[in-house]
Design an enzyme around this catalytic site. Structure first.
Site, PDB file in Angstrom:
ATOM      1  NE  ARG A 158      -3.639  -2.146   2.766  1.00 29.80           N
ATOM      2  CZ  ARG A 158      -3.407  -3.287   3.411  1.00 29.80           C
ATOM      3  NH1 ARG A 158      -2.231  -3.482   3.998  1.00 29.80           N
ATOM      4  NH2 ARG A 158      -4.327  -4.221   3.493  1.00 29.80           N
ATOM      5  CE  LYS A 183      -7.803  -0.977   5.882  1.00 34.16           C
ATOM      6  NZ  LYS A 183      -8.670  -1.297   4.718  1.00 34.16           N
ATOM      7  CG  HIS A 254      -4.408   0.998  -4.051  1.00 26.58           C
ATOM      8  ND1 HIS A 254      -3.777   0.805  -2.835  1.00 26.58           N
ATOM      9  CD2 HIS A 254      -5.468   0.153  -4.055  1.00 26.58           C
ATOM     10  CE1 HIS A 254      -4.443  -0.109  -2.142  1.00 26.58           C
ATOM     11  NE2 HIS A 254      -5.466  -0.517  -2.859  1.00 26.58           N
ATOM     12  NE  ARG A 257      -3.084  -3.315  -1.520  1.00 29.97           N
ATOM     13  CZ  ARG A 257      -2.681  -4.148  -0.568  1.00 29.97           C
ATOM     14  NH1 ARG A 257      -1.408  -4.460  -0.460  1.00 29.97           N
ATOM     15  NH2 ARG A 257      -3.551  -4.671   0.278  1.00 29.97           N
ATOM     16  CG  HIS A 280      -6.506  -8.234   1.347  1.00 27.45           C
ATOM     17  ND1 HIS A 280      -6.837  -8.639   0.070  1.00 27.45           N
ATOM     18  CD2 HIS A 280      -6.218  -6.907   1.241  1.00 27.45           C
ATOM     19  CE1 HIS A 280      -6.768  -7.614  -0.753  1.00 27.45           C
ATOM     20  NE2 HIS A 280      -6.394  -6.556  -0.073  1.00 27.45           N
ATOM     21  CE1 TYR A 289      -6.764  -6.603  -6.860  1.00 31.75           C
ATOM     22  CE2 TYR A 289      -6.878  -7.808  -4.798  1.00 31.75           C
ATOM     23  CZ  TYR A 289      -6.626  -6.645  -5.493  1.00 31.75           C
ATOM     24  OH  TYR A 289      -6.233  -5.523  -4.816  1.00 31.75           O
TER      25      TYR A 289
END
Length: 297
Positions: A158, A183, A254, A257, A280, A289
């Site tokens: 990120r 995150k 992003h 990514r 994640h 995806y």
């Protein structure tokens, strides 16, 4: 919805506490600023309905979303978009998490919004990624550009994760990159391919030494002034590379990514491993995806 006025002290306190909680738990600045605005509208509706948090049931939350679907838009004609409703649902679910995690009266927000799903992120082709690499120069900043592509495409970080990298986080002896500031403050190790490792080592050996101004500086990425860059400066640099490569669909870091995640899935990597690679917390975020790959959203 920021102009809506709340009258209950409890709601004013909860809105402020919710925003602070989002910031402390590591959500992006855009999320910290936007979700409380959605919550303000929710609280305003509760006040109009003369309801309290402890009155909420899934049926009442659903009734709120029926209200949202029926109310007109503020600036344009027509009903609210499904993306807007999904953003509201995200805000309300995070609010219930905040209340639960801070030992306050919470509620169940387990509802589903049907209709159009979120827009499929546009990705770059492998050829376009190659063109970005070919657009870099053999200079200290050019080597930093290749390292930038290695970190954001090759390692799928990120934006803030890459900005926060220190030189000590580059574990070339183990072919790993250590993400300290992920995150929600989650840490993880990201594997480096031989190509990624080569680009990162080249920058460390032949690029960064010409940019560093202070011996104690630990930041991996450096500006020409020898400082840790802001995300916007790397974004601008990527856009310049894209313009040089004549690629017009690079909207930000992003995008890289999204692209590596889709390329890994295309190469046969499992969703579980891609989720670990990206950091994640659940497969729900990673499943987008499969929609990109199959174009079935």
């Amino acid at each position: 919805m920021k102009k809506l006025r709340l009258t209950k002290d409890e709601h004013i306190r909860l809105e402020s506490g919710f925003k602070e909680w989002l910031a402390v738990t590591g959500y992006a600045v855009s999320t910290v600023n936007s979700l409380p605005a959605n919550i303000r509208e929710f609280f305003h509706w509760l006040e109009q309905e003369n309801m309290a948090i402890n009155d909420l049931t899934p049926a009442e939350v659903l009734r709120y979303f029926i209200y949202l679907k029926e109310r007109p838009r503020q600036r344009k004609t027509g009903a609210l978009s499904n993306n807007y409703l999904l953003k509201h649902l995200q805000a309300i679910k995070r609010l219930s998490d905040y209340l639960r995690n801070t030992d306050q009266e919470s509620f169940d927000a387990d509802i589903v919004i049907t209709g159009d799903k979120r827009k499929i992120p546009e990705i770059l082709s492998r050829e376009e990624i190659k063109q970005l690499y070919e657009a870099t120069e053999d200079s200290p900043m050019g080597l930093r550009d290749r390292a930038m592509l290695a970190v954001y495409y090759g390692c799928g970080l990120r934006r803030n994760e890459g900005i926060s990298l220190d030189t000590g986080d580059i574990l070339t002896d183990k072919n790993l990159l250590y993400v300290r500031n992920g995150k929600n403050y989650k840490e993880r190790y990201v594997p480096m391919t031989a190509e990624v490792k080569e680009d990162i080592e080249s920058y460390l050996l032949y690029g960064r030494p010409f940019l560093v101004k202070e011996e104690y500086e630990e930041a991996f990425f450096l500006t020409e002034r020898g400082e840790r860059p802001e995300g916007q400066s790397l974004h601008i640099r990527l856009k310049q590379l894209a313009e040089k490569a004549e690629i017009d669909k690079v909207s930000g870091l992003h995008k890289l990514r999204h692209t590596i995640a889709t390329h890994l899935l295309e190469s046969g990597m499992s969703l579980e491993n891609i989720a670990l690679f990206l950091g994640h917390e659940s497969l729900e975020s990673t499943q987008i995806y499969t929609h990109i790959l199959n174009n079935d959203l």
